[in-house]
Design a protein around this motif. Sequence first.
Motif, PDB file in Angstrom:
ATOM      1  N   ALA A  48       0.832  -1.204   0.000  1.00  0.00           N
ATOM      2  CA  ALA A  48       0.000   0.000   0.000  1.00  0.00           C
ATOM      3  C   ALA A  48       0.868   1.257   0.000  1.00  0.00           C
ATOM      4  CB  ALA A  48      -0.928  -0.012   1.214  1.00  0.00           C
ATOM      5  N   ASP A  49       1.906   1.262   0.817  1.00  0.00           N
ATOM      6  CA  ASP A  49       2.826   2.394   0.886  1.00  0.00           C
ATOM      7  C   ASP A  49       3.533   2.599  -0.451  1.00  0.00           C
ATOM      8  OD1 ASP A  49       4.748   4.333   1.966  1.00  0.00           O
ATOM      9  OD2 ASP A  49       6.160   2.657   1.961  1.00  0.00           O
ATOM     10  N   ALA A  50       4.066   1.508  -1.025  1.00  0.00           N
ATOM     11  CA  ALA A  50       4.791   1.610  -2.291  1.00  0.00           C
ATOM     12  C   ALA A  50       3.866   2.025  -3.432  1.00  0.00           C
ATOM     13  CB  ALA A  50       5.468   0.276  -2.617  1.00  0.00           C
ATOM     14  N   ALA A  51       2.637   1.517  -3.416  1.00  0.00           N
ATOM     15  CA  ALA A  51       1.696   1.850  -4.488  1.00  0.00           C
ATOM     16  C   ALA A  51       1.337   3.335  -4.476  1.00  0.00           C
ATOM     17  CB  ALA A  51       0.430   0.999  -4.356  1.00  0.00           C
ATOM     18  N   LEU A  52       1.158   3.909  -3.300  1.00  0.00           N
ATOM     19  CA  LEU A  52       0.879   5.338  -3.208  1.00  0.00           C
ATOM     20  C   LEU A  52       2.000   6.165  -3.821  1.00  0.00           C
ATOM     21  CD1 LEU A  52      -0.567   5.421   0.386  1.00  0.00           C
ATOM     22  CD2 LEU A  52      -1.649   6.564  -1.545  1.00  0.00           C
ATOM     23  N   ARG A  53       3.239   5.851  -3.435  1.00  0.00           N
ATOM     24  CA  ARG A  53       4.375   6.624  -3.942  1.00  0.00           C
ATOM     25  C   ARG A  53       4.606   6.372  -5.432  1.00  0.00           C
ATOM     26  NH1 ARG A  53       8.502   4.609  -1.836  1.00  0.00           N
ATOM     27  NH2 ARG A  53       7.604   3.068  -0.429  1.00  0.00           N
ATOM     28  N   ALA A  54       4.388   5.125  -5.868  1.00  0.00           N
ATOM     29  CA  ALA A  54       4.535   4.819  -7.288  1.00  0.00           C
ATOM     30  C   ALA A  54       3.477   5.546  -8.116  1.00  0.00           C
ATOM     31  CB  ALA A  54       4.438   3.313  -7.517  1.00  0.00           C
ATOM     32  N   PHE A  55       2.278   5.685  -7.566  1.00  0.00           N
ATOM     33  CA  PHE A  55       1.206   6.388  -8.275  1.00  0.00           C
ATOM     34  C   PHE A  55       1.578   7.847  -8.519  1.00  0.00           C
ATOM     35  CE2 PHE A  55      -2.767   8.722  -8.647  1.00  0.00           C
ATOM     36  CZ  PHE A  55      -3.494   7.930  -9.524  1.00  0.00           C
ATOM     37  N   VAL A  56       2.233   8.463  -7.540  1.00  0.00           N
ATOM     38  CA  VAL A  56       2.665   9.848  -7.706  1.00  0.00           C
ATOM     39  C   VAL A  56       3.661   9.958  -8.861  1.00  0.00           C
ATOM     40  CG1 VAL A  56       3.953  11.728  -6.611  1.00  0.00           C
ATOM     41  CG2 VAL A  56       2.209  10.501  -5.322  1.00  0.00           C
ATOM     42  N   THR A  57       4.584   9.009  -8.944  1.00  0.00           N
ATOM     43  CA  THR A  57       5.590   9.030 -10.002  1.00  0.00           C
ATOM     44  C   THR A  57       5.006   8.654 -11.347  1.00  0.00           C
ATOM     45  OG1 THR A  57       7.342   8.499  -8.435  1.00  0.00           O
ATOM     46  CG2 THR A  57       7.796   8.052 -10.760  1.00  0.00           C
ATOM     47  N   ASP A  58       4.211   7.581 -11.386  1.00  0.00           N
ATOM     48  CA  ASP A  58       3.686   7.054 -12.654  1.00  0.00           C
ATOM     49  C   ASP A  58       2.405   6.295 -12.384  1.00  0.00           C
ATOM     50  OD1 ASP A  58       3.171   5.911 -15.103  1.00  0.00           O
ATOM     51  OD2 ASP A  58       4.895   4.556 -15.072  1.00  0.00           O
ATOM     52  N   PRO A  59       1.232   6.907 -12.606  1.00  0.00           N
ATOM     53  CA  PRO A  59      -0.030   6.206 -12.346  1.00  0.00           C
ATOM     54  C   PRO A  59      -0.147   4.884 -13.089  1.00  0.00           C
ATOM     55  CG  PRO A  59      -0.421   8.538 -12.702  1.00  0.00           C
ATOM     56  CD  PRO A  59       1.011   8.304 -13.033  1.00  0.00           C
ATOM     57  N   GLY A  60       0.492   4.792 -14.268  1.00  0.00           N
ATOM     58  CA  GLY A  60       0.421   3.561 -15.047  1.00  0.00           C
ATOM     59  C   GLY A  60       1.153   2.396 -14.424  1.00  0.00           C
ATOM     60  N   ALA A  61       1.995   2.664 -13.425  1.00  0.00           N
ATOM     61  CA  ALA A  61       2.743   1.586 -12.783  1.00  0.00           C
ATOM     62  C   ALA A  61       1.919   0.850 -11.737  1.00  0.00           C
ATOM     63  CB  ALA A  61       3.999   2.145 -12.124  1.00  0.00           C
ATOM     64  N   VAL A  62       0.748   1.378 -11.401  1.00  0.00           N
ATOM     65  CA  VAL A  62      -0.067   0.830 -10.326  1.00  0.00           C
ATOM     66  C   VAL A  62      -1.250   0.087 -10.919  1.00  0.00           C
ATOM     67  CG1 VAL A  62      -1.361   1.399  -8.237  1.00  0.00           C
ATOM     68  CG2 VAL A  62       0.641   2.744  -8.866  1.00  0.00           C
ATOM     69  N   THR A  63      -1.501  -1.125 -10.463  1.00  0.00           N
ATOM     70  CA  THR A  63      -2.618  -1.919 -10.962  1.00  0.00           C
ATOM     71  C   THR A  63      -3.932  -1.408 -10.370  1.00  0.00           C
ATOM     72  OG1 THR A  63      -2.604  -3.546  -9.174  1.00  0.00           O
ATOM     73  CG2 THR A  63      -1.093  -3.932 -11.029  1.00  0.00           C
ATOM     74  N   PRO A  64      -5.061  -1.718 -11.013  1.00  0.00           N
ATOM     75  CA  PRO A  64      -6.355  -1.307 -10.456  1.00  0.00           C
ATOM     76  C   PRO A  64      -6.577  -1.810  -9.038  1.00  0.00           C
ATOM     77  CG  PRO A  64      -6.621  -1.989 -12.738  1.00  0.00           C
ATOM     78  CD  PRO A  64      -5.199  -2.310 -12.356  1.00  0.00           C
ATOM     79  N   ALA A  65      -6.153  -3.048  -8.765  1.00  0.00           N
ATOM     80  CA  ALA A  65      -6.345  -3.592  -7.420  1.00  0.00           C
ATOM     81  C   ALA A  65      -5.539  -2.809  -6.395  1.00  0.00           C
ATOM     82  CB  ALA A  65      -5.949  -5.063  -7.390  1.00  0.00           C
TER      83      ALA A  65
END
Length: 458
Positions: free
Chosen positions: A431-448
């Motif tokens: 959850a922590d990594a997904a939040l930060r990854a979303f800031v950098t690149d929304p496409g890097a985060v899966t819908p789930a």
Amino acid sequence: MNAFLGNPALDAWLSDALKVGQATVERAEKLSGGAIQESWSLEVRADGSPRALVLRRDAQDTITASLSRLEEFEVLKAAWAAGVAVPRPVAFCRDETVAGKPFALAERMPGVGYGPRIVRDLKLGGDRSALGREIGRQLARIHAIAPDAGLARVLGPKPADPALAEVALQRQRLDAMGERRPGLEWALRWAERNAPPPSEVVLTHQDYRTGNILVDDKGLTAILDWEFASWSDPMSDLGWFCAECWRFSRPDLEAGGLCDRDAFYDGYTTESGRAIDPRRVRWWEVMAHLRWAVIALQQGRRRAAGSESLNLILTGRIAEPLELAVLRMTGPQDAGPLTARPPAPAGPSGDADMLALLDGAASLLRETAPDLPGDGRYVALLSANAVAMARRGMAMGDRIRAARAAVDADAGAIRAGDHDGDAPLYGRLVADAALRAFVTDPGAVTPAESAAFVEGWK
């Protein structure tokens, strides 16, 4: 001011290095790419004949993971002598008064080196399966280079256990930066527990990927950028080339975004006679993401002037989606679906007017970019990326802080092995990594992964 034009000291040095009566630099252009080192294309008139050369020297700042330019030049000479497809090394200049810094000089090879373009443009590289086989053959030739006194002096002793040495090295680099990265610690602990046993140790390129090769419309022309060369497990180079982070827009083509693994592996095994262990390659693919994340963090800490500084800061942000990717690869079997939710409000945490202002600035930069001359388009798109990233960071700020607080204290305990197989902690890390990854690149985060926080923030 261009330090290479109208430089009598450089012209005199080139005359001697090229073994001609008179050499003059007629044109010098900085090449794109090469975030750690600086490369210049030189057009030289040597006794009336044109020569295309590349001058390579340190950028304003470098990172500790890189060899020196002299060390890299020695490795390049060994590769050239072994028949590897590399630019022919010409000479090395130690005298800083000639061009401001020591530099290496090599012949310039034809071809395109920008990885995303090579992957996208199917007119480059010729038949992609044949290209993959040739890349595999060239890698086998690198791994066949016999160690000599020169390489031993440059690269030091061979590690007894390359896998565990790599884990220790990345931990050391995180510690040296003062970085507390629980997600990376989780993946490093997984790597330590699952490390393959010691095996053969050979000369490895350590950055063998699409983006460090040159191709023309027929195929491979050269292998570039030897600054990370070291002794290691031969499977480490195969894992680096096949790692998903280096496939660019074609994650389905597992050999560098160019072709399937079979062609690449076939070229390698045919030339080397060495069997490929898929489990070892897979382990080194995990390490490729980890190592690239650490290098990105090191890059982000460098500071230069103007657009280069912005580029370095954005490179540092690449560590966020890399951390998420490596967590996906190292989760406990019983982790189940992501259920951890960062305890934060449902809506945006940033000021609405400020968010709108940033949206407008990013849109304007993207609209203006195509009409700008020279490097202006690149700088405008780079700036648009940074503005959009800042906008997402403002909007998600409270959630990011809450998610980080939920895992930040666990970094040391993870390294010590206190949380091996801890599925709830793993969920919080994702959850922590997904939040930060979303800031950098929304496409890097899966819908789930994004379902935990995206709803309601836009």
